[in-house]
Motif scaffolding. Structure first.
Motif, mmCIF file in Angstrom:
data_model
loop_
_atom_site.group_PDB
_atom_site.id
_atom_site.type_symbol
_atom_site.label_atom_id
_atom_site.label_comp_id
_atom_site.label_asym_id
_atom_site.label_seq_id
_atom_site.Cartn_x
_atom_site.Cartn_y
_atom_site.Cartn_z
ATOM 1 N N ASP A 197 0.971 -1.160 -0.242
ATOM 2 C CA ASP A 197 0.085 0.170 0.281
ATOM 3 C C ASP A 197 0.769 1.126 0.049
ATOM 4 O OD1 ASP A 197 -2.404 1.396 0.148
ATOM 5 O OD2 ASP A 197 -2.808 1.607 2.343
ATOM 6 N N VAL A 198 1.443 1.084 -0.913
ATOM 7 C CA VAL A 198 2.616 2.486 -1.147
ATOM 8 C C VAL A 198 1.347 3.741 -1.280
ATOM 9 C CG1 VAL A 198 4.121 3.467 -2.919
ATOM 10 C CG2 VAL A 198 4.144 0.979 -2.423
ATOM 11 N N PHE A 199 0.277 3.540 -1.276
ATOM 12 C CA PHE A 199 -0.369 5.316 -2.057
ATOM 13 C C PHE A 199 -1.226 5.934 -0.834
ATOM 14 C CE2 PHE A 199 2.083 4.580 -5.680
ATOM 15 C CZ PHE A 199 3.121 5.868 -5.802
ATOM 16 N N GLY A 200 -1.168 4.624 -0.086
ATOM 17 C CA GLY A 200 -2.756 4.524 1.131
ATOM 18 C C GLY A 200 -3.814 3.884 0.449
ATOM 19 N N ARG A 201 -4.145 3.592 -0.861
ATOM 20 C CA ARG A 201 -5.271 3.223 -0.730
ATOM 21 C C ARG A 201 -6.034 2.190 -0.118
ATOM 22 N NH1 ARG A 201 -7.300 -0.652 -4.459
ATOM 23 N NH2 ARG A 201 -5.607 -1.687 -4.700
ATOM 24 N N ALA A 202 -5.891 1.390 0.580
ATOM 25 C CA ALA A 202 -5.920 0.974 1.012
ATOM 26 C C ALA A 202 -6.806 1.167 3.171
ATOM 27 C CB ALA A 202 -4.886 -0.774 1.283
ATOM 28 N N SER A 203 -5.112 1.454 2.925
ATOM 29 C CA SER A 203 -5.376 2.561 4.486
ATOM 30 C C SER A 203 -6.657 2.669 4.674
ATOM 31 C CB SER A 203 -4.024 2.898 4.925
ATOM 32 O OG SER A 203 -3.494 3.788 3.728
ATOM 33 N N ALA A 204 -6.940 3.843 2.869
ATOM 34 C CA ALA A 204 -7.968 4.606 3.250
ATOM 35 C C ALA A 204 -9.208 4.149 3.277
ATOM 36 C CB ALA A 204 -7.950 5.482 2.209
ATOM 37 N N ASN A 205 -9.010 2.900 2.119
ATOM 38 C CA ASN A 205 -10.713 1.885 2.635
ATOM 39 C C ASN A 205 -10.810 2.062 4.761
ATOM 40 O OD1 ASN A 205 -11.532 1.984 0.216
ATOM 41 N ND2 ASN A 205 -10.427 0.386 -0.390
ATOM 42 N N ARG A 206 -9.696 1.475 5.026
ATOM 43 C CA ARG A 206 -9.437 1.367 6.394
ATOM 44 C C ARG A 206 -10.172 1.886 7.423
ATOM 45 N NH1 ARG A 206 -3.946 1.225 8.723
ATOM 46 N NH2 ARG A 206 -4.322 2.751 8.625
ATOM 47 N N ASP A 207 -9.662 3.368 6.714
ATOM 48 C CA ASP A 207 -9.777 4.058 7.279
ATOM 49 C C ASP A 207 -11.317 4.739 7.746
ATOM 50 O OD1 ASP A 207 -7.691 4.554 8.512
ATOM 51 O OD2 ASP A 207 -7.031 5.937 6.825
ATOM 52 N N ALA A 208 -12.220 4.664 6.552
ATOM 53 C CA ALA A 208 -13.276 4.927 5.757
ATOM 54 C C ALA A 208 -14.052 4.197 6.653
ATOM 55 C CB ALA A 208 -13.657 4.915 4.480
ATOM 56 N N ALA A 209 -13.887 2.634 6.638
ATOM 57 C CA ALA A 209 -14.614 1.528 7.798
ATOM 58 C C ALA A 209 -14.953 1.803 8.443
ATOM 59 C CB ALA A 209 -14.360 0.186 7.206
ATOM 60 N N SER A 210 -13.430 2.312 9.344
ATOM 61 C CA SER A 210 -13.920 2.571 10.958
ATOM 62 C C SER A 210 -14.535 3.684 11.272
ATOM 63 C CB SER A 210 -12.429 2.674 11.513
ATOM 64 O OG SER A 210 -10.535 1.858 11.418
ATOM 65 N N GLU A 211 -14.292 4.555 10.186
ATOM 66 C CA GLU A 211 -15.056 5.800 10.600
ATOM 67 C C GLU A 211 -16.773 5.523 10.638
ATOM 68 O OE1 GLU A 211 -14.301 8.850 11.937
ATOM 69 O OE2 GLU A 211 -12.365 8.889 11.115
ATOM 70 N N ARG A 212 -16.713 4.450 9.556
ATOM 71 C CA ARG A 212 -18.550 4.028 9.521
ATOM 72 C C ARG A 212 -18.716 3.314 10.638
ATOM 73 N NH1 ARG A 212 -17.554 4.556 3.791
ATOM 74 N NH2 ARG A 212 -18.714 6.041 3.459
ATOM 75 N N LEU A 213 -17.514 2.033 11.047
ATOM 76 C CA LEU A 213 -17.911 1.391 12.639
ATOM 77 C C LEU A 213 -18.303 2.402 13.936
ATOM 78 C CD1 LEU A 213 -18.203 -1.228 14.351
ATOM 79 C CD2 LEU A 213 -15.531 -1.055 13.933
ATOM 80 N N LEU A 214 -17.721 3.698 14.115
ATOM 81 C CA LEU A 214 -17.975 4.376 15.005
ATOM 82 C C LEU A 214 -18.966 5.030 15.110
ATOM 83 C CD1 LEU A 214 -14.533 6.412 15.461
ATOM 84 C CD2 LEU A 214 -15.279 4.596 16.879
ATOM 85 N N GLY A 215 -20.244 5.351 13.686
ATOM 86 C CA GLY A 215 -20.552 6.405 13.386
ATOM 87 C C GLY A 215 -22.036 4.709 14.116
ATOM 88 N N ALA A 216 -22.392 3.619 13.661
ATOM 89 C CA ALA A 216 -22.732 3.063 13.493
ATOM 90 C C ALA A 216 -23.641 2.727 15.236
ATOM 91 C CB ALA A 216 -22.150 1.483 12.889
ATOM 92 N N GLY A 217 -22.047 2.793 16.175
ATOM 93 C CA GLY A 217 -22.091 2.906 17.653
ATOM 94 C C GLY A 217 -22.819 3.776 17.994
ATOM 95 N N ALA A 218 -22.490 4.899 16.858
ATOM 96 C CA ALA A 218 -23.611 6.175 18.062
ATOM 97 C C ALA A 218 -25.613 5.290 17.165
ATOM 98 C CB ALA A 218 -22.560 7.142 17.416
#
Length: 508
Positions: free
Chosen positions: A164-185
């Motif tokens: 993941d040189v340019f952060g494509r996969a990490s961006a997907n992971r971060d987006a999923a993590s944000e939505r997980l926090l939103g689901a908890g809310a």
């Protein structure tokens, strides 16, 4: 275009190229929208100051919390229902949460969001696959007697890794993590909504019972008046018209009581549906529970800064959606850059022919491939435009959610102030009409007032008593509205429990 590199010098060159390109940062829009631009510096609605003794009791019963600015006591919202000192209310809230389909849906959404986060996290790691195969073949002359059957057994491991040189996969992971926090809310928002609905239905039923007692007392009084008027008419001391008026007033009051009783029955049915509690059990609990005390002000609204609405679950969830959309923009932009992947394999093979075996194993590292996108007909630019549009939509919804939250808090404060301003006047009016009715009734029995005067006084008293009961319900609903508008004691620190269990779902 894909370049495959096998040699050590080629691998070093490919890595150097990828790292050099990685220096080109993938820009993305802001992931943390500011709430200050969407909130007023203070609440403009009239501030409702709670009763001093009630506030002191609440502070003594709950520990202070510094999760919010100005040392706001968030625990007063978290323990809101416990501070009402009504055991039946707590039972109803817990039963409603146990039976709520919206909470089960919210829990399922959390499970799905957690799975999506795990999938996105796994994309950053290498994959490893194993393969096992066996085959048997016949090789040799056409003469089957001279043919030599052969068996081949293979065992292999294959691995691949997209770096993941340019952060494509990490961006997907971060987006999923944000939505997980939103689901908890959203899960907590569902809990707050169910609790508020159960409390509102309960208080409405209790208010209906108060109105029924007022109507029944009025019916008894009118029936006594009707009986006395009938006796007086037979004795010639009262006109038949007045006796008819008294009978009509009693009949009207009985009809009003019957209507009020029906409304209370409907309230019980609504609570049964909301809590899934057996109706006989609910009726027994209602009969045994004392009437709830007047609503106390457990919170000083004028001590709350306007930015406190950031603790609302829906506002927090909207902010997380903005952040997730921002990461998705970064992901779409990263698609324009080369993709670097590395693969390898280990294989063990065994061949048997005429009871003779031959073992041989192979391994390989590579290829290290660099996939450089050159032409896609504008598809990537369209993906970026689509992701950017979703981000703008999320940001717009966030600003709208904040404005809606401000509106709900302001309206709840207005309702509280209005009910507080009318409370003393309503009580004074009820006391005055009661005194006037008692005096008119005494005068009517003494022959100094007509039956019409008595009925007018009675009607005024009934309206004043009903207004007091309605005002008490209005104030309770205003406090519930403020509780919901402020987020119900939720904070971002506890948005997502470490382990979500069914017990978490049903806890009050």
């Amino acid at each position: 275009m894909t370049a495959y590199v096998h040699t050590g010098r080629g691998i070093t060159l490919a890595l150097a190229m990828a790292l050099a390109l990685a220096g080109c940062a993938v820009n993305r829009p802001p992931a943390s929208p500011s709430i200050l631009s969407s909130t007023p510096p203070e609440w403009y609605a009239a501030k409702v100051k709670p009763d001093a003794s009630a506030t002191a009791d609440a502070v003594n019963k709950t520990p202070a919390s510094s999760d919010l600015p100005n040392d706001i006591r968030l625990s007063q919202l978290t323990n809101w229902w416990q501070l009402q000192n009504d055991a039946l209310l707590l039972d109803l809230i817990q039963a409603a949460q146990n039976a709520s389909p919206s909470l089960l849906t919210a829990l399922a959404n959390i499970t799905q969001a957690r799975a999506n986060t795990s999938i996105a996290q796994a994309a950053l790691l290498p994959t490893l696959d194993a393969s096992v195969s066996t085959s048997r073949s016949l090789a040799g002359p056409i003469n089957r007697a001279a043919a030599a059957p052969a068996s081949l057994q293979q065992l292999g491991l294959q691995t691949s890794w997209e770096i993941d040189v340019f952060g494509r996969a990490s961006a997907n992971r971060d987006a999923a993590s944000e939505r997980l926090l939103g689901a908890g809310a959203r899960w907590h928002a569902a809990r707050v909504s169910v609790a508020a609905e159960a409390a509102s239905q309960y208080y409405q039923l209790r208010s209906c019972e108060s109105q029924l007692r007022i109507a029944q007392a009025d019916t008894r009084s009118r029936e006594q008046t009707s009986a006395l008027a009938g006796l007086a008419a037979k004795a010639g001391f009262e006109s038949p018209a007045n006796a008819a008026l008294a009978r009509a007033g009693a009949a009207e009051s009985r009809a009003r009581s019957t209507l009020q009783r029906g409304q209370c029955e409907q309230g019980i049915k609504a609570l049964v549906a909301l809590t899934a509690m057996p109706e006989p059990e609910l009726r027994e609990k209602l009969a045994q529970a004392p009437l709830p005390p007047p609503q106390q002000a457990l919170l000083a609204p004028d001590s709350l800064p306007a930015q406190v609405i950031s603790q609302r679950p829906d506002v927090f969830n909207a902010a997380r959606e903005v952040a997730a959309s921002s990461f998705e923009v970064a992901n779409a932009r990263a698609e324009r850059y080369p993709q670097l992947s590395l693969s390898g394999s280990i294989s063990r093979n065994k061949t048997f022919t005429r009871n003779q075996g031959l073992d041989f194993s192979t391994w390989s590292v590579g290829p290290l491939s660099l996939n450089v996108p050159l032409f896609d007909g504008g598809a990537n630019q369209a993906h970026i435009a689509s992701a950017r549009a979703r981000y703008e939509d999320a940001a717009s919804l966030y600003r709208g959610t904040v404005r809606q939250a401000v509106q709900e808090v302001e309206q709840a404060l207005v309702m509280l102030q209005s009910s507080a301003d009318r409370n003393d006047d309503a009580a004074l009016a009820a006391l005055g009409f009661e005194t006037f009715f008692d005096a008119t009734e005494a005068r009517q029995r003494a022959g100094l007032a007509s039956l019409v005067d008595l009925e007018d006084a009675r009607r005024s008293l009934l309206n004043a008593q009903a207004a007091v009961a309605s005002l008490a319900l209005e104030r309770r609903k205003a406090w519930i509205a403020l509780y919901r508008a402020l987020g119900g004691g939720w904070s971002s620190a506890s948005a997502m429990p470490a382990a979500m269990t069914f017990q978490d779902l049903v806890s009050p």
